[in-house]
Design a protein around this motif. Structure first.
Motif, PDB file in Angstrom:
ATOM      1  N   LYS A 271       0.406   6.610  -1.147  1.00 35.30           N
ATOM      2  CA  LYS A 271      -0.482   6.898  -0.007  1.00 35.30           C
ATOM      3  C   LYS A 271      -0.244   8.262   0.623  1.00 35.30           C
ATOM      4  O   LYS A 271       1.016   8.416   0.777  1.00 35.30           O
ATOM      5  CB  LYS A 271      -0.586   5.664   1.052  1.00 35.30           C
TER       6      LYS A 271
ATOM      7  N   GLY B   4       0.957   0.857  -4.102  1.00 35.59           N
ATOM      8  CA  GLY B   4       0.076   2.175  -3.854  1.00 35.59           C
ATOM      9  C   GLY B   4       1.063   3.386  -3.519  1.00 35.59           C
ATOM     10  O   GLY B   4       2.043   3.425  -2.919  1.00 35.59           O
TER      11      GLY B   4
ATOM     12  N   PRO C   7       0.710  -1.234  -0.159  1.00 31.26           N
ATOM     13  CA  PRO C   7       0.212   0.001  -0.198  1.00 31.26           C
ATOM     14  C   PRO C   7       0.884   1.438   0.137  1.00 31.26           C
ATOM     15  O   PRO C   7       0.357   2.422  -0.263  1.00 31.26           O
ATOM     16  CB  PRO C   7      -0.912  -0.215   1.364  1.00 31.26           C
TER      17      PRO C   7
ATOM     18  N   ILE D  23      -2.880   3.676  -6.941  1.00 29.53           N
ATOM     19  CA  ILE D  23      -2.279   2.469  -7.590  1.00 29.53           C
ATOM     20  C   ILE D  23      -1.180   2.750  -8.554  1.00 29.53           C
ATOM     21  O   ILE D  23      -1.457   3.303  -9.709  1.00 29.53           O
ATOM     22  CB  ILE D  23      -3.095   1.292  -7.906  1.00 29.53           C
TER      23      ILE D  23
ATOM     24  N   SER E 222      -7.293   0.200  -0.277  1.00 27.89           N
ATOM     25  CA  SER E 222      -6.659  -0.565  -1.144  1.00 27.89           C
ATOM     26  C   SER E 222      -7.274  -1.504  -1.820  1.00 27.89           C
ATOM     27  O   SER E 222      -7.259  -1.792  -3.202  1.00 27.89           O
ATOM     28  CB  SER E 222      -5.450  -1.322  -0.393  1.00 27.89           C
TER      29      SER E 222
END
Ligand SMILES: O=P(O)(O)OC[C@H]1O[C@@H](O)[C@H](O)[C@@H]1O
Length: 269
Positions: free
Chosen positions: A168, A166, A147, A182, A209
């Motif tokens: 984030k 990911g 993530p 993503i 996610s």
């Protein structure tokens, strides 16, 4: 919770909140080499750990420490006027002068760097094989998902898996996730994804996610995290269908009463 040589130590509390420590029990369990386990449930465990270690010192018993989850390990940097609590918690452990300290799945390299004579252990990497088997994951067409950059740094070296990452953005103070995108693309929809990370708190990161993975075509989404706080049960994951199953250990979590969460005992690692 504190364990000595595999046995849980029981503590009583005096009416004013002070801790009563059973020295006889400690001496019964102590031997030539001793292993204390810290399963952090609240800050009171740090005081209990200190009493037990000091008592062992007074009786000339050496001891090493196994930390299931390093408290404050997420506070591994300073932003603005935030308090670097990991540093102070690590100083506390250093003051207890353990022969060796093993930390299970620290959030970042800052933890082992701050704790004297320490090393880190990553059961997630060992558990991945079991989760791959349990989920029928096919490395030829399915994906691991990390993530954020921290997770990619910890687990990205595992060989033989297609990986997605990911990006984030989280507010350091409030913990609110501002966005999660993503990075990378998939060949075709209908794949399985295993999200891999160190810790689940309320599960916001993993719900988001899973939703993003399903948007790009994931048919099944699983989560593998070493540490899972009991607060996951208050989060939105249990009510949503976004994550098919969660695989974790008992470093933090109480026994599960649902099939959604599969808990591996950390004692075997
Ligand atoms: O989104 P929740 O579950 O609250 O927090 C878990 C995430 O926050 C980070 O510290 C962990 O490494 C993980 O990425």
């Amino acid at each position: 919770m504190i364990m000595l040589n595999g046995e849980k130590l029981a503590f009583e509390t005096y009416p004013n909140g002070e801790t009563r420590v059973d020295g006889e029990r400690i001496l019964d369990l102590a031997g030539e080499s001793n292993r204390l386990v810290l399963k952090y449930e609240n800050d009171g465990d740090l005081i209990k750990l200190m009493f037990v270690k000091r008592f062992l010192d007074d009786h000339r018993y050496p001891a090493s420490l196994y930390v299931y989850y390093m408290p404050y390990s997420r506070m591994d940097r300073v932003e603005g006027a935030s308090v670097f609590t990991l540093k102070y918690a690590a100083n506390f452990l250093n003051g207890l002068n353990f022969e060796q300290v093993t930390v299970v799945e620290p959030h970042s390299d800052v933890t082992p760097a701050l704790i004297d004579r320490s090393s880190a252990k990553y059961p997630t990497v060992e558990l991945l094989d079991q989760v791959v088997r349990d989920t029928g994951f096919d490395p030829e067409k399915d994906y691991l998902f990390f993530p954020d950059a921290g997770a990619q740094k910890r687990y990205g070296k595992v060989k033989g898996f297609r990986q997605l990452v990911g990006f984030k953005e989280r507010d350091f103070r409030s913990g609110e996730i501002r966005r999660l995108d993503i990075v990378g693309s998939v060949d075709k929809p209908g794949f399985k994804a295993i999200i891999v990370d160190d810790l689940c708190s309320y599960g916001g990161t993993f719900l988001l996610s899973a939703e993003k993975l399903r948007e790009i075509g994931a048919a099944e989404v699983y989560l593998l995290v070493s540490h899972c706080e009991n607060s996951i049960r208050q989060g939105r994951i249990p009510q949503s269908n976004a994550i098919d199953r969660i695989y974790t250990t008992d470093t933090m979590l109480d026994p599960s009463d649902t099939d959604l969460i599969h808990i591996y005992p950390i004692g075997g690692f």
